[in-house]
Design a protein around this motif. Structure first.
Motif, PDB file in Angstrom:
ATOM      1  N   THR A  60       0.767  -1.259   0.073  1.00  0.00           N
ATOM      2  CA  THR A  60      -0.079   0.011   0.028  1.00  0.00           C
ATOM      3  C   THR A  60       0.806   1.286   0.076  1.00  0.00           C
ATOM      4  O   THR A  60       0.326   2.210  -0.118  1.00  0.00           O
ATOM      5  CB  THR A  60      -1.026   0.101   1.272  1.00  0.00           C
ATOM      6  OG1 THR A  60      -0.215   0.236   2.611  1.00  0.00           O
ATOM      7  CG2 THR A  60      -1.897  -1.096   1.231  1.00  0.00           C
ATOM      8  N   ARG A 295     -10.318   3.408   3.556  1.00  0.00           N
ATOM      9  CA  ARG A 295      -9.783   3.729   2.169  1.00  0.00           C
ATOM     10  C   ARG A 295     -10.862   3.142   1.047  1.00  0.00           C
ATOM     11  O   ARG A 295     -10.969   1.879   1.102  1.00  0.00           O
ATOM     12  CB  ARG A 295      -8.470   3.720   2.105  1.00  0.00           C
ATOM     13  CG  ARG A 295      -7.551   3.682   0.878  1.00  0.00           C
ATOM     14  CD  ARG A 295      -6.302   3.357   0.895  1.00  0.00           C
ATOM     15  NE  ARG A 295      -5.468   3.950   1.733  1.00  0.00           N
ATOM     16  CZ  ARG A 295      -4.233   3.716   2.282  1.00  0.00           C
ATOM     17  NH1 ARG A 295      -3.582   2.680   1.829  1.00  0.00           N
ATOM     18  NH2 ARG A 295      -3.265   4.581   3.193  1.00  0.00           N
ATOM     19  N   GLU A 297      -9.688   1.563  -2.297  1.00  0.00           N
ATOM     20  CA  GLU A 297      -8.411   1.025  -2.559  1.00  0.00           C
ATOM     21  C   GLU A 297      -8.797   0.465  -4.230  1.00  0.00           C
ATOM     22  O   GLU A 297      -9.908  -0.041  -4.522  1.00  0.00           O
ATOM     23  CB  GLU A 297      -8.121  -0.093  -1.754  1.00  0.00           C
ATOM     24  CG  GLU A 297      -6.604  -0.546  -1.864  1.00  0.00           C
ATOM     25  CD  GLU A 297      -5.790   0.618  -1.472  1.00  0.00           C
ATOM     26  OE1 GLU A 297      -5.343   1.466  -2.236  1.00  0.00           O
ATOM     27  OE2 GLU A 297      -5.113   0.485  -0.274  1.00  0.00           O
ATOM     28  N   THR A 298      -7.542   0.732  -4.981  1.00  0.00           N
ATOM     29  CA  THR A 298      -7.778   0.209  -6.573  1.00  0.00           C
ATOM     30  C   THR A 298      -7.815  -1.352  -6.308  1.00  0.00           C
ATOM     31  O   THR A 298      -7.260  -1.900  -5.250  1.00  0.00           O
ATOM     32  CB  THR A 298      -6.640   0.803  -7.263  1.00  0.00           C
ATOM     33  OG1 THR A 298      -5.192   0.157  -6.708  1.00  0.00           O
ATOM     34  CG2 THR A 298      -6.665   2.206  -7.271  1.00  0.00           C
ATOM     35  N   ILE A 301      -3.933  -2.890  -5.980  1.00  0.00           N
ATOM     36  CA  ILE A 301      -3.547  -2.918  -4.676  1.00  0.00           C
ATOM     37  C   ILE A 301      -4.374  -3.926  -3.813  1.00  0.00           C
ATOM     38  O   ILE A 301      -3.804  -4.615  -2.908  1.00  0.00           O
ATOM     39  CB  ILE A 301      -3.606  -1.482  -4.134  1.00  0.00           C
ATOM     40  CG1 ILE A 301      -2.446  -0.646  -4.893  1.00  0.00           C
ATOM     41  CG2 ILE A 301      -3.033  -1.502  -2.729  1.00  0.00           C
ATOM     42  CD1 ILE A 301      -2.552   0.633  -4.457  1.00  0.00           C
ATOM     43  N   ALA A 302      -5.369  -3.778  -3.869  1.00  0.00           N
ATOM     44  CA  ALA A 302      -6.368  -4.735  -3.081  1.00  0.00           C
ATOM     45  C   ALA A 302      -6.153  -6.335  -3.340  1.00  0.00           C
ATOM     46  O   ALA A 302      -5.909  -7.064  -2.409  1.00  0.00           O
ATOM     47  CB  ALA A 302      -7.946  -4.593  -3.447  1.00  0.00           C
ATOM     48  N   THR A 314     -13.053  -0.458  -7.534  1.00  0.00           N
ATOM     49  CA  THR A 314     -12.702  -0.029  -6.409  1.00  0.00           C
ATOM     50  C   THR A 314     -12.907  -0.616  -5.152  1.00  0.00           C
ATOM     51  O   THR A 314     -14.291  -1.195  -5.329  1.00  0.00           O
ATOM     52  CB  THR A 314     -13.063   1.394  -6.071  1.00  0.00           C
ATOM     53  OG1 THR A 314     -12.595   2.388  -7.420  1.00  0.00           O
ATOM     54  CG2 THR A 314     -12.509   2.000  -4.927  1.00  0.00           C
ATOM     55  N   ASP A 341      -7.954   9.375   2.716  1.00  0.00           N
ATOM     56  CA  ASP A 341      -8.333   8.260   3.905  1.00  0.00           C
ATOM     57  C   ASP A 341      -9.016   9.031   5.072  1.00  0.00           C
ATOM     58  O   ASP A 341      -8.910  10.092   5.411  1.00  0.00           O
ATOM     59  CB  ASP A 341      -6.823   7.796   4.497  1.00  0.00           C
ATOM     60  CG  ASP A 341      -6.009   7.212   3.727  1.00  0.00           C
ATOM     61  OD1 ASP A 341      -6.715   6.659   2.477  1.00  0.00           O
ATOM     62  OD2 ASP A 341      -4.970   6.718   3.842  1.00  0.00           O
TER      63      ASP A 341
END
Length: 382
Positions: A60, A295, A297-298, A301-302, A314, A341
């Motif tokens: 992250t 958050r 998150e994309t 990344i997730a 997302t 955030d």
């Protein structure tokens, strides 16, 4: 009624009072840690709860990527001798005769401010209309000399480039001196031009420099101009330079020293630094085991965080920090806070018990006062 019976009645009344106080809903800053974790396991919940560890921190740790494209970076310095439309020239002419077509008694003819028109031409008496843009002062000198030589013997010509009105940049935003500045030999690069405008008027750590050139836009941190010399690009006429403060922010709520929307004070911000910006954890109510970072998150990344590949779009992620773990404070120091955030610090479990006891004590005191009042009124009536 017997003494034992009275005790049971009082105990039942006390229990009823506790239940009624609890049912009323005591005030609190938000859900508890157990409630959040319980809701995360609900099949209808769409948030994914993740305990922060070193692998999560690595996945992250994404920071804004700023920089200039190759079109900006590869552009050479503007030649200080190249004339452009809008530039102003200073021209002096000497003739080798006592009475010339432009001069008398050996005094030069001084044309102090000759502006290059929009088509790139200038007009010189007896020399006519001359193409100036794209030429250097030396090339223009030779052209004028050749044209005048047809009418006067051995003319001597001097051409100087004055401040170039055609090669200017516009500087706005958080600088000491906003305005339109000419590109001259000392100010042909971005950093030099900012210095010419008096420097930036905000903290260097959160200052961003945006350059618009035609349809292209590039942006860098101010400190990058020093840390990465390649970002100190050459300027072009018509460039628009904007200096602005970093607009990223996060929201801190719950059992913290202050609840508010907070602007970033540095380029990179950790969870520990973010908590420090709002006064840290509340010593009287915060639960150091229940610090949540919410958050959007994309998917990339997730998937990396969860070791999956099936997530799309997302994802709502809830990252949990526990400062009481052996490396808890290090993990919080290494966890990167990003724009948008929300940091939520839960209350410690004992806080609700303290509130309950306080409310209960107040209720009992009120009940006692009412009972005393009733006894007083009863005594007065007999």
């Amino acid at each position: 009624m017997s003494i034992t019976g009275k005790k049971w009645v009082r105990a039942a009344a006390l229990c009823a009072l506790v239940l009624s106080v609890g049912a009323c809903g005591l005030p609190r800053s938000g859900p508890t840690k157990s409630e959040l974790l319980a809701d995360s396991n609900s099949p209808i919940n769409d948030a994914i709860v993740v305990l922060v560890n070193d692998q999560v921190n690595r996945a992250t740790a994404v920071t804004p990527s700023l920089g200039f494209s190759k079109a900006f970076s590869n552009a050479p310095l503007v030649g200080s001798d190249t004339i452009q439309p809008g530039d102003t020239l200073g021209i002096s002419i000497w003739e080798n005769v006592d009475t010339g077509i432009l001069t008398t008694a050996g005094a030069p003819a001084a044309l102090e401010e000759v502006q290059v028109d929009g088509s790139g031409f200038i007009f010189i008496p007896y020399a006519g209309r001359i193409k100036a843009s794209g030429n250097s002062p030396e090339a223009i000198r030779r052209i004028i000399t050749a044209k005048l030589a047809e009418q006067t013997p051995d003319p001597q010509v001097l051409v100087r480039r004055l401040a170039g009105d055609g090669s200017t940049v516009t500087i706005t935003g958080a600088v000491s001196g906003q305005g339109v500045y000419p590109i001259e030999r000392p100010t042909r690069t971005l950093n030099a031009m900012l210095a010419r405008a008096g420097g930036i008027a905000i903290s260097p750590e959160i200052a961003k420099i945006k350059v618009n050139r035609g349809s292209q836009t590039g942006e860098v941190w101010f400190q990058d101009l020093f840390d990465h010399p390649e970002t100190n690009i050459a300027l072009r006429g018509g460039d628009r330079i904007l200096v602005e403060e970093d607009s990223r922010s996060y929201t801190a709520i719950g059992a913290t020293g202050g609840q508010s929307r907070v602007r970033f004070e540095t380029q990179n911000l950790s969870a520990m630094e973010a908590l420090a910006q709002v006064g840290g954890l509340s010593g009287s109510s915060a639960d150091p085991k229940g610090i949540f970072v919410l958050r959007d998150e994309t998917a990339d990344i997730a998937n990396t965080v969860l070791g999956r590949s099936d997530l799309r779009g997302t994802q709502r992620m809830v990252y949990v920090l526990n400062l009481t773990e052996p490396n808890g404070m290090f993990k919080a120091r290494d966890f990167t806070i990003r724009d948008g955030d929300t940091i939520y610090v839960t209350e410690a479990p004992y806080v609700q018990w303290t509130k309950l006891l306080s409310a209960l004590t107040g209720s009992l005191a009120t009940a006692g006062s009412i009972s005393s009042l009733n006894q007083s009124l009863s005594g007065s009536g007999t």
